[in-house]
Scaffold this active site. Sequence first.
Site, short mmCIF file in Angstrom:
data_model
loop_
_atom_site.label_atom_id
_atom_site.label_comp_id
_atom_site.label_asym_id
_atom_site.label_seq_id
_atom_site.Cartn_x
_atom_site.Cartn_y
_atom_site.Cartn_z
CG ASN A 1 -6.64 -0.77 0.89
OD1 ASN A 1 -5.89 -0.36 0.01
ND2 ASN A 1 -6.19 -1.18 2.06
CB CYS B 1 -0.95 0.01 1.20
SG CYS B 1 -2.14 -1.34 1.17
CG HIS C 1 -3.21 3.66 1.65
ND1 HIS C 1 -3.69 3.16 0.46
CD2 HIS C 1 -3.27 2.64 2.54
CE1 HIS C 1 -4.01 1.89 0.64
NE2 HIS C 1 -3.77 1.55 1.89
#
Length: 330
Positions: free
Chosen positions: A287, A120, A257
Site C-alpha cells: 500500500n 490514500c 487504490h
Amino acid sequence: MTPGLTIRAVPVGIGHYLPERIVPNAEFEAMEGLETSDAWIKSRSGIERRHFAAEGETTSQMAIAAATKALAHAGLEADDIDAVIVATSTPDLTFPSVATMVQAGLGMAGGFAFDVQAVCAGFVYALANADALIVSGQAKRVLVIGAETFSRIMDWTDRTTCVLFGDGAGALILEARESAGTSDDHGILSTDLHSDGSHRDLLYVDGGVSSTGTAGVLRMQGKEVFRHAVEKLTKTAEAALAKAGVGIADVDWIVPHQANIRIITGTVKKFGLPMDKVIVTVQDHGNTSAASIPLAMSVGVGDGRIKSGDLLVTEAIGGGLAWGAVVMRW
C-alpha cells in the site's frame, strides 16, 4: 474555445518511480518480536513485497523522478506545465509543499504548485482539482503526482500495519483538449468525492505539528476500515459512472487504490466484473497510499494493457475518512 465544444482534461503522459530496495515478506518474518510470516501477510493482504526508500531519499526526490518519466512519455518539457499538484501524507517538511520542491527540481520557471492531503484518497482528490483547473481555464497542462514514504511513519512492533505499506511515486500529466462533450470523449469524464471526519480514529497518525510536535506513527483499526471500504468504494464508483453517463459494462479497466487484495476483490465482486479487468499491483508494491493509483496506471500503460480509448474507473479510500472515484477515458 470553439463554440459547441467542451474542454476535457486528457491524459498525455505517465511515469513512476520505485526505490531500489525491495523488501520481501521474509524480512518481516526475521524481525524479532513481530511474530508474522509470509503466509500470514499474503493471506490477509495479498502483499508479497514492497519498496522502501533509501536513507536520505525523500518524497520530493521520488516525485521528481516519476514526473521526469511522465514528461518524457508525453514528449513535453518542464516549462510546458502550468501547475503541479502533489498528493502526499508524508512530505519532506511541514512546509514548503512537496509540489514546490518538484517545481524547482524540474526547473519550471513559471506556473504554480501545491499539495493535497487526503491520505490514500489523495490522488483521486488531486485529479479532481486538476480537472477543475483545466475545465475552468486556469491551467492548460497539470502534472498530478502521488508520492509517499510511508516507511517513515511505521510502528515496527505492530504486525497489523507495518507489513502493509511501501514507498514510491507515480505521475500523470493532464492536458486541456476540446471535445464533443459526450461519454466517448478522451479525458476525465466525472469525479465523485466524499469525506466523513467522524471516523477519524479508524485510520490516523498519532503525531503532528500542533499536537505532539513529532511525525508520529500510523494507527489503524483494520476490520473497521475494511467494512467501510467495500461499501463506500462501490457507491462512489457507481456515482461517478452515472455522472459520466456510462455503465459498469462499459468499463475496460478498474484501477483501484492498492490497499489490500481483499478490499479490491470485494469491491470488484460487487460490481459484477471479473478480476481480469482490474489492474493489481499490491503484491509488488504494498500500500503506497496516494502513490498507488498512478503507480498502477503507469504499470498498466507500460505493459500494454491500458490503451488509448479505454474507459478507466479509479477509486480510493483513506484516513479521514476520505474517499472518491474518477472516470476517465485514456
